[in-house]
Design a protein around this motif. Structure first.
Motif, PDB file in Angstrom:
ATOM      1  N   HIS A  91       0.857  -1.194   0.000  1.00  0.00           N
ATOM      2  CA  HIS A  91       0.000   0.000   0.000  1.00  0.00           C
ATOM      3  C   HIS A  91       0.893   1.246   0.000  1.00  0.00           C
ATOM      4  O   HIS A  91       1.630   1.487   0.955  1.00  0.00           O
ATOM      5  N   PHE A  92       0.823   2.014  -1.080  1.00  0.00           N
ATOM      6  CA  PHE A  92       1.644   3.210  -1.216  1.00  0.00           C
ATOM      7  C   PHE A  92       0.761   4.455  -1.203  1.00  0.00           C
ATOM      8  O   PHE A  92      -0.177   4.560  -1.990  1.00  0.00           O
ATOM      9  N   ASP A  93       1.079   5.384  -0.314  1.00  0.00           N
ATOM     10  CA  ASP A  93       0.345   6.639  -0.207  1.00  0.00           C
ATOM     11  C   ASP A  93       1.195   7.751  -0.801  1.00  0.00           C
ATOM     12  O   ASP A  93       2.145   8.223  -0.179  1.00  0.00           O
ATOM     13  N   MET A  94       0.858   8.182  -2.009  1.00  0.00           N
ATOM     14  CA  MET A  94       1.652   9.188  -2.702  1.00  0.00           C
ATOM     15  C   MET A  94       1.349  10.614  -2.250  1.00  0.00           C
ATOM     16  O   MET A  94       2.017  11.552  -2.680  1.00  0.00           O
ATOM     17  N   SER A  95       0.357  10.784  -1.399  1.00  0.00           N
ATOM     18  CA  SER A  95       0.045  12.133  -0.912  1.00  0.00           C
ATOM     19  C   SER A  95       1.175  12.692  -0.057  1.00  0.00           C
ATOM     20  O   SER A  95       1.251  13.905   0.169  1.00  0.00           O
ATOM     21  N   ALA A 157      -0.171  12.644  -7.076  1.00  0.00           N
ATOM     22  CA  ALA A 157       0.113  13.727  -6.121  1.00  0.00           C
ATOM     23  C   ALA A 157       1.459  14.412  -6.342  1.00  0.00           C
ATOM     24  O   ALA A 157       1.543  15.637  -6.256  1.00  0.00           O
ATOM     25  N   PRO A 158       2.541  13.668  -6.636  1.00  0.00           N
ATOM     26  CA  PRO A 158       3.836  14.353  -6.816  1.00  0.00           C
ATOM     27  C   PRO A 158       3.899  15.273  -8.033  1.00  0.00           C
ATOM     28  O   PRO A 158       4.809  16.099  -8.140  1.00  0.00           O
ATOM     29  N   LEU A 159       2.920  15.136  -8.954  1.00  0.00           N
ATOM     30  CA  LEU A 159       2.994  15.881 -10.210  1.00  0.00           C
ATOM     31  C   LEU A 159       1.998  17.034 -10.308  1.00  0.00           C
ATOM     32  O   LEU A 159       2.089  17.854 -11.223  1.00  0.00           O
ATOM     33  N   LEU A 160       1.058  17.104  -9.388  1.00  0.00           N
ATOM     34  CA  LEU A 160      -0.012  18.088  -9.513  1.00  0.00           C
ATOM     35  C   LEU A 160       0.495  19.525  -9.490  1.00  0.00           C
ATOM     36  O   LEU A 160      -0.047  20.394 -10.171  1.00  0.00           O
ATOM     37  N   ASP A 161       1.527  19.795  -8.707  1.00  0.00           N
ATOM     38  CA  ASP A 161       2.028  21.163  -8.582  1.00  0.00           C
ATOM     39  C   ASP A 161       2.876  21.604  -9.769  1.00  0.00           C
ATOM     40  O   ASP A 161       3.160  22.796  -9.913  1.00  0.00           O
ATOM     41  N   VAL A 162       3.289  20.641 -10.603  1.00  0.00           N
ATOM     42  CA  VAL A 162       4.177  20.998 -11.721  1.00  0.00           C
ATOM     43  C   VAL A 162       3.571  20.619 -13.076  1.00  0.00           C
ATOM     44  O   VAL A 162       4.287  20.526 -14.066  1.00  0.00           O
ATOM     45  N   MET A 163       2.271  20.414 -13.103  1.00  0.00           N
ATOM     46  CA  MET A 163       1.620  19.951 -14.338  1.00  0.00           C
ATOM     47  C   MET A 163       1.839  20.889 -15.518  1.00  0.00           C
ATOM     48  O   MET A 163       1.861  20.456 -16.665  1.00  0.00           O
ATOM     49  N   HIS A 164       2.014  22.173 -15.254  1.00  0.00           N
ATOM     50  CA  HIS A 164       2.146  23.149 -16.333  1.00  0.00           C
ATOM     51  C   HIS A 164       3.563  23.722 -16.431  1.00  0.00           C
ATOM     52  O   HIS A 164       3.768  24.778 -17.025  1.00  0.00           O
ATOM     53  N   GLU A 165       4.511  23.007 -15.848  1.00  0.00           N
ATOM     54  CA  GLU A 165       5.897  23.456 -15.896  1.00  0.00           C
ATOM     55  C   GLU A 165       6.695  22.593 -16.872  1.00  0.00           C
ATOM     56  O   GLU A 165       6.664  21.364 -16.790  1.00  0.00           O
ATOM     57  N   GLU A 166       7.405  23.221 -17.759  1.00  0.00           N
ATOM     58  CA  GLU A 166       8.137  22.484 -18.786  1.00  0.00           C
ATOM     59  C   GLU A 166       9.428  21.861 -18.273  1.00  0.00           C
ATOM     60  O   GLU A 166       9.942  20.916 -18.867  1.00  0.00           O
ATOM     61  N   THR A 167       9.943  22.375 -17.164  1.00  0.00           N
ATOM     62  CA  THR A 167      11.223  21.880 -16.649  1.00  0.00           C
ATOM     63  C   THR A 167      11.042  20.747 -15.652  1.00  0.00           C
ATOM     64  O   THR A 167      11.627  19.665 -15.804  1.00  0.00           O
ATOM     65  N   ASP A 168      10.232  20.983 -14.621  1.00  0.00           N
ATOM     66  CA  ASP A 168      10.110  20.014 -13.532  1.00  0.00           C
ATOM     67  C   ASP A 168       9.209  18.824 -13.867  1.00  0.00           C
ATOM     68  O   ASP A 168       9.467  17.704 -13.418  1.00  0.00           O
ATOM     69  N   LEU A 169       8.149  19.046 -14.637  1.00  0.00           N
ATOM     70  CA  LEU A 169       7.207  17.959 -14.912  1.00  0.00           C
ATOM     71  C   LEU A 169       7.861  16.752 -15.579  1.00  0.00           C
ATOM     72  O   LEU A 169       7.680  15.621 -15.108  1.00  0.00           O
ATOM     73  N   PRO A 170       8.636  16.902 -16.646  1.00  0.00           N
ATOM     74  CA  PRO A 170       9.253  15.716 -17.269  1.00  0.00           C
ATOM     75  C   PRO A 170      10.172  14.953 -16.325  1.00  0.00           C
ATOM     76  O   PRO A 170      10.231  13.720 -16.371  1.00  0.00           O
TER      77      PRO A 170
END
Length: 213
Positions: A91-95, A157-170
């Motif tokens: 069981h992994f909690d990514m929050s 959860a780890p990606l929600l804050d960077v969904m629109h960032e070209e550097t951090d998201l990839p």
């Protein structure tokens, strides 16, 4: 006439075991848990907004697949399930991995893996996160004699804050893609895989290889 005392509402409580043991109000959804567990597909994904009850459902699945029959007394699933097999549950909690950079994310994923590796062991050659995940699933299956259940709450959860960032998201997306990649290769060792999240798969392109979900 004795007045019946109303049960307390489990406000902010997302653990099925705690709700049952402390006699909080619980709306019985266990018939749906049984139908999910015995459905045509062993891969399930639930995409819903925040505060929808995804974490509680994941916790309920955990208790069910761990064979905790005593927690389900009086609930619908008690009359439906006859075997109550105890499966190994990962069981992994990514929050926990919100607002993080690449190094912190990898460290948090490693920490969650290490808890289960203390139970099932870890070969020295398994260093990368995806190799550790694959090894963990195979070792848990071999040691217990039962296929493994993988539950991933808030996969995105780890990606929600960077969904629109070209550097951090990839960068972060590649970390998560590698972490989840063994779920396809380890199919013979898996009994059930359940993921929750807010975004649809197509928005993040993490599961391009895992198209069966």
């Amino acid at each position: 006439m004795e007045q019946q005392q109303l049960k307390r509402c489990p406000i902010g409580i997302q653990t099925f075991k705690e709700i049952i043991e402390k006699d909080y109000l619980y709306i019985d959804k266990t018939e749906y848990v049984y139908r999910m567990a015995h459905g045509a597909s062993k891969y399930c994904f639930l995409s819903r907004p925040r505060r929808f009850g995804k974490s509680l459902l994941t916790s309920t699945l955990h208790s069910y697949f761990a064979g905790k029959k005593e927690l389900f007394r009086g609930l619908a699933i008690e009359k439906l399930e006859n075997e109550w097999t105890e499966y190994p549950v990962l069981h992994f909690d990514m929050s926990r991995a919100k607002h993080v950079d690449k190094e912190t994310l990898e460290s948090m994923l490693s920490f969650q893996l290490s808890g289960y590796e203390q139970v099932y062991g870890r070969p020295e050659e398994a260093v990368k996160l995806n190799d550790r995940m694959a090894s963990l699933i195979m070792r848990a299956c071999k040691q217990t004699g039962h296929q493994v259940v993988v539950l991933i709450d808030e996969y995105d959860a780890p990606l929600l804050d960077v969904m629109h960032e070209e550097t951090d998201l990839p960068v972060l997306r590649n970390v998560m893609r590698n972490f989840y990649s063994p779920l396809k290769a380890c199919d013979p060792y898996l009994r059930f895989v359940f993921l929750t999240g807010i975004t649809k798969f197509s928005q993040l392109s993490i599961f391009s290889e895992l198209n069966n979900i």
